[in-house]
Design a protein around this motif. Structure first.
Motif, PDB file in Angstrom:
ATOM      1  N   PHE A  19       0.930  -0.906   0.314  1.00  0.00           N
ATOM      2  CA  PHE A  19       0.019  -0.726  -0.432  1.00  0.00           C
ATOM      3  C   PHE A  19       0.709   1.247  -0.066  1.00  0.00           C
ATOM      4  O   PHE A  19       1.571   1.208   0.742  1.00  0.00           O
ATOM      5  CB  PHE A  19      -0.807  -0.107   1.364  1.00  0.00           C
ATOM      6  N   SER A  21       1.207   5.356   0.198  1.00  0.00           N
ATOM      7  CA  SER A  21       0.278   6.129   1.026  1.00  0.00           C
ATOM      8  C   SER A  21       0.438   7.626   0.169  1.00  0.00           C
ATOM      9  O   SER A  21       1.582   7.280  -0.144  1.00  0.00           O
ATOM     10  CB  SER A  21       0.044   6.073   2.161  1.00  0.00           C
ATOM     11  N   LYS A  22      -0.410   8.465  -0.008  1.00  0.00           N
ATOM     12  CA  LYS A  22      -0.173  10.001  -0.464  1.00  0.00           C
ATOM     13  C   LYS A  22       1.090  10.532   0.398  1.00  0.00           C
ATOM     14  O   LYS A  22       2.094  11.231   0.052  1.00  0.00           O
ATOM     15  CB  LYS A  22      -1.259  10.768  -0.380  1.00  0.00           C
ATOM     16  N   ASP A  23       1.246  10.130   1.312  1.00  0.00           N
ATOM     17  CA  ASP A  23       2.042  10.782   2.355  1.00  0.00           C
ATOM     18  C   ASP A  23       3.755  10.786   2.630  1.00  0.00           C
ATOM     19  O   ASP A  23       4.748  11.140   1.931  1.00  0.00           O
ATOM     20  CB  ASP A  23       2.590  10.757   4.208  1.00  0.00           C
ATOM     21  N   ARG A  26       4.734  12.051  -1.170  1.00  0.00           N
ATOM     22  CA  ARG A  26       4.981  13.255  -0.789  1.00  0.00           C
ATOM     23  C   ARG A  26       6.327  12.848  -0.066  1.00  0.00           C
ATOM     24  O   ARG A  26       7.705  13.738  -0.748  1.00  0.00           O
ATOM     25  CB  ARG A  26       4.549  14.177  -0.233  1.00  0.00           C
ATOM     26  N   THR A  42       2.607  15.818  -5.528  1.00  0.00           N
ATOM     27  CA  THR A  42       2.438  16.027  -3.899  1.00  0.00           C
ATOM     28  C   THR A  42       1.301  16.184  -3.999  1.00  0.00           C
ATOM     29  O   THR A  42       0.701  16.355  -2.216  1.00  0.00           O
ATOM     30  CB  THR A  42       3.758  16.740  -3.333  1.00  0.00           C
ATOM     31  N   ASP A  43       0.312  16.779  -5.070  1.00  0.00           N
ATOM     32  CA  ASP A  43      -0.670  17.453  -4.465  1.00  0.00           C
ATOM     33  C   ASP A  43      -1.671  17.088  -5.205  1.00  0.00           C
ATOM     34  O   ASP A  43      -2.124  16.830  -6.992  1.00  0.00           O
ATOM     35  CB  ASP A  43      -0.942  18.816  -4.465  1.00  0.00           C
ATOM     36  N   ASP A  44      -3.584  16.740  -4.908  1.00  0.00           N
ATOM     37  CA  ASP A  44      -4.128  15.740  -5.921  1.00  0.00           C
ATOM     38  C   ASP A  44      -4.660  17.215  -7.172  1.00  0.00           C
ATOM     39  O   ASP A  44      -5.053  17.204  -7.990  1.00  0.00           O
ATOM     40  CB  ASP A  44      -5.580  15.741  -5.353  1.00  0.00           C
ATOM     41  N   ARG A  89       2.727   2.513 -18.079  1.00  0.00           N
ATOM     42  CA  ARG A  89       2.238   2.342 -19.210  1.00  0.00           C
ATOM     43  C   ARG A  89       0.768   3.240 -18.757  1.00  0.00           C
ATOM     44  O   ARG A  89       0.731   3.679 -19.243  1.00  0.00           O
ATOM     45  CB  ARG A  89       1.106   0.865 -19.617  1.00  0.00           C
ATOM     46  N   VAL A  90       0.844   3.055 -17.626  1.00  0.00           N
ATOM     47  CA  VAL A  90      -0.442   3.994 -16.657  1.00  0.00           C
ATOM     48  C   VAL A  90      -0.524   4.587 -15.947  1.00  0.00           C
ATOM     49  O   VAL A  90       0.827   4.170 -14.941  1.00  0.00           O
ATOM     50  CB  VAL A  90      -2.057   2.636 -15.669  1.00  0.00           C
ATOM     51  N   ASP A  95      -2.371   6.403  -2.114  1.00  0.00           N
ATOM     52  CA  ASP A  95      -3.628   5.200  -2.071  1.00  0.00           C
ATOM     53  C   ASP A  95      -4.202   4.177  -2.043  1.00  0.00           C
ATOM     54  O   ASP A  95      -5.612   4.208  -1.559  1.00  0.00           O
ATOM     55  CB  ASP A  95      -4.407   6.123  -1.345  1.00  0.00           C
ATOM     56  N   THR A  97      -3.328  -0.065  -2.538  1.00  0.00           N
ATOM     57  CA  THR A  97      -1.903  -1.221  -3.175  1.00  0.00           C
ATOM     58  C   THR A  97      -2.036  -1.917  -4.644  1.00  0.00           C
ATOM     59  O   THR A  97      -3.104  -2.206  -5.387  1.00  0.00           O
ATOM     60  CB  THR A  97      -3.430  -2.105  -2.059  1.00  0.00           C
ATOM     61  N   ASN A 122      -2.488  -2.701 -10.280  1.00  0.00           N
ATOM     62  CA  ASN A 122      -3.722  -1.951  -9.483  1.00  0.00           C
ATOM     63  C   ASN A 122      -4.662  -3.126  -8.202  1.00  0.00           C
ATOM     64  O   ASN A 122      -4.193  -4.359  -9.300  1.00  0.00           O
ATOM     65  CB  ASN A 122      -4.001  -1.002 -10.074  1.00  0.00           C
TER      66      ASN A 122
ATOM     67  N   ARG B 150      -7.139  -2.235 -19.989  1.00  0.00           N
ATOM     68  CA  ARG B 150      -7.836  -1.765 -19.124  1.00  0.00           C
ATOM     69  C   ARG B 150      -8.849  -2.114 -19.222  1.00  0.00           C
ATOM     70  O   ARG B 150      -9.738  -2.570 -19.371  1.00  0.00           O
ATOM     71  CB  ARG B 150      -7.259  -0.467 -18.741  1.00  0.00           C
ATOM     72  N   VAL B 218      -8.017  -7.612  -5.389  1.00  0.00           N
ATOM     73  CA  VAL B 218      -7.252  -6.756  -3.499  1.00  0.00           C
ATOM     74  C   VAL B 218      -8.664  -5.951  -3.864  1.00  0.00           C
ATOM     75  O   VAL B 218      -8.654  -4.777  -4.558  1.00  0.00           O
ATOM     76  CB  VAL B 218      -6.362  -5.977  -4.658  1.00  0.00           C
ATOM     77  N   ALA B 223      -6.873   5.053   2.992  1.00  0.00           N
ATOM     78  CA  ALA B 223      -5.534   6.050   4.120  1.00  0.00           C
ATOM     79  C   ALA B 223      -5.304   7.139   4.545  1.00  0.00           C
ATOM     80  O   ALA B 223      -6.557   8.008   4.336  1.00  0.00           O
ATOM     81  CB  ALA B 223      -3.890   6.195   3.085  1.00  0.00           C
ATOM     82  N   THR B 226      -1.760  12.862   6.330  1.00  0.00           N
ATOM     83  CA  THR B 226      -1.459  13.492   7.536  1.00  0.00           C
ATOM     84  C   THR B 226      -0.703  14.899   7.201  1.00  0.00           C
ATOM     85  O   THR B 226       0.359  15.136   7.913  1.00  0.00           O
ATOM     86  CB  THR B 226      -0.368  12.841   8.281  1.00  0.00           C
ATOM     87  N   ARG B 227      -1.022  15.297   6.338  1.00  0.00           N
ATOM     88  CA  ARG B 227      -0.622  16.574   5.574  1.00  0.00           C
ATOM     89  C   ARG B 227       0.090  17.778   6.124  1.00  0.00           C
ATOM     90  O   ARG B 227      -1.109  18.230   6.855  1.00  0.00           O
ATOM     91  CB  ARG B 227      -1.483  16.778   4.006  1.00  0.00           C
TER      92      ARG B 227
END
Lengths: 139, 227
Positions: A19, A21-23, A26, A42-44, A89-90, A95, A97, A122, B150, B218, B223, B226-227
């Protein structure tokens, strides 16, 4: 992992489920010194402005995750990863797994190397990043 | 006697593949129980190597190796089967904007057949082009199953096939050794040469077959930021 003599074409590496994570994404971007231009990592919102679905994982981070499968397999054996190539490829989104798969596809006794297919999937089993690796075994 | 062929594969002759043909054939032998294919068609990107000779490998592994090409057109990527000197002289296979209709008609006139591949894929598939432009004439078959699809891509291909009545093929689109034979095409006829293959592709008497493993999905994790 076993010795060169004990591995076989068709042997499996992994799968390795991770998994990310975004953290973590970043933190990787910061550690790698990716500056102002790295908003997509770093930012959506910044990523969406570029037409992406949200933050994505840097390519080098994906490469690192793929190579982890191989280096974990090598472990403390008398071998090392000598080459790795990847095709992106993609875009890989944090966030989620990801599952990393590997197979030994060839063995060359002359230079004691093994060729390995690796790829990252994915949750829907879509292949996001694919690659090949060469592992060389010492005598 | 039927024949099952993977009609869409890339060896190390394509710039984005590192798969040797011999390794493909060895993998097919190893995985014969899961992917019972009789042969492969090498469809290298934007090229056709008329001098490549795989007969020694065919003999060694008992697997058919035929050659075709994947080219890029104004309506997306297409597989060209039955490539001959006339076609190589007529078209620059490296051109990424080949006129799709001219290619289809001219290849047919010269004895081959063109099959649009991964038609459900964004940007490079027929489906998207058909949303804004008139349909092509004289398309016999399209690739219904692609091993690299895909989510949603094969479904869009199926929609296109149902709407236009195309015959349907399958191919792995393999760029890695271990992905060879994931999708293929089952012909009711015995196929031994590229001429046999072109003849059968024109009849529409075949079906795509899917050897992709069914993996458990899966679960999506959540998540905390904690930004």
């Amino acid at each position: 992992m076993n010795s060169f003599e004990e591995i076989n074409i068709g042997d499996t590496l992994g799968p390795l489920e991770l998994f990310v994570s975004k953290d973590q994404c970043r933190a990787y971007a910061r550690t790698m010194g990716m500056g102002e231009g790295a908003g997509r990592f770093t930012d959506d919102e910044a990523a969406r402005k570029e037409g992406l679905p949200g933050m994505i994982i840097p390519g080098n981070m994906s490469l690192g995750l793929l190579s982890k499968l191989v280096t974990d397999w090598i472990g403390s054996s008398n071998a090392w990863l000598t080459r790795m190539s990847t095709t992106y490829r993609v875009p890989v989104q944090p966030d989620h797994t990801v599952t990393i798969h590997g197979f030994i596809t060839n063995k060359n006794p002359e230079d004691r190397t093994a060729e390995i297919d690796v790829w990252m999937e994915n949750e829907e089993s879509e292949r996001l990043v694919t690659g090949t690796a060469t592992v060389e075994f010492r005598k | 006697m039927s024949t099952i062929l993977d009609l869409h594969t890339h060896s190390e002759a394509s710039e984005d593949s590192r798969a040797p043909v011999e390794a493909y054939l060895n993998w097919i032998k190893l995985r014969q129980a899961e992917r019972p294919i009789d042969g492969i068609v090498l469809t290298e990107h934007r090229q056709f190597n008329r001098d490549a000779d795989y007969r020694h490998l065919e003999d060694k592994f008992g697997t058919l190796v035929l050659r075709a090409s994947e080219v890029e057109t104004t309506y997306g990527h297409m597989l060209v089967f039955g490539v001959n000197d006339d076609m190589v002289a007529r078209f620059d296979f490296a051109d990424v904007r080949l006129d799709a209709q001219i290619l289809i008609d001219e290849v047919a006139r010269m004895g081959g057949i063109v099959v649009p591949c991964h038609p459900g894929r964004p940007n490079i598939g027929l489906y998207e082009h058909y949303q804004s432009r008139p349909p092509l004439q004289n398309v016999v078959a399209v690739e219904a199953l692609n091993g690299g699809s895909r989510k949603g891509e094969d479904e869009r291909s199926a929609e296109l096939i149902a709407k236009h009545g195309f015959a349907a093929t399958g191919g792995s689109d393999s760029h890695l050794v271990s992905l060879i034979g994931l999708c293929a095409t089952k012909f009711s006829a015995y196929i031994k040469t590229i001429d046999d293959l072109v003849r059968e592709l024109k009849t529409g008497n075949y079906e795509p077959v899917d050897f992709r493993p069914r993996r458990k999905t899966v679960p999506h994790a959540v998540a905390m930021e904690t930004r």
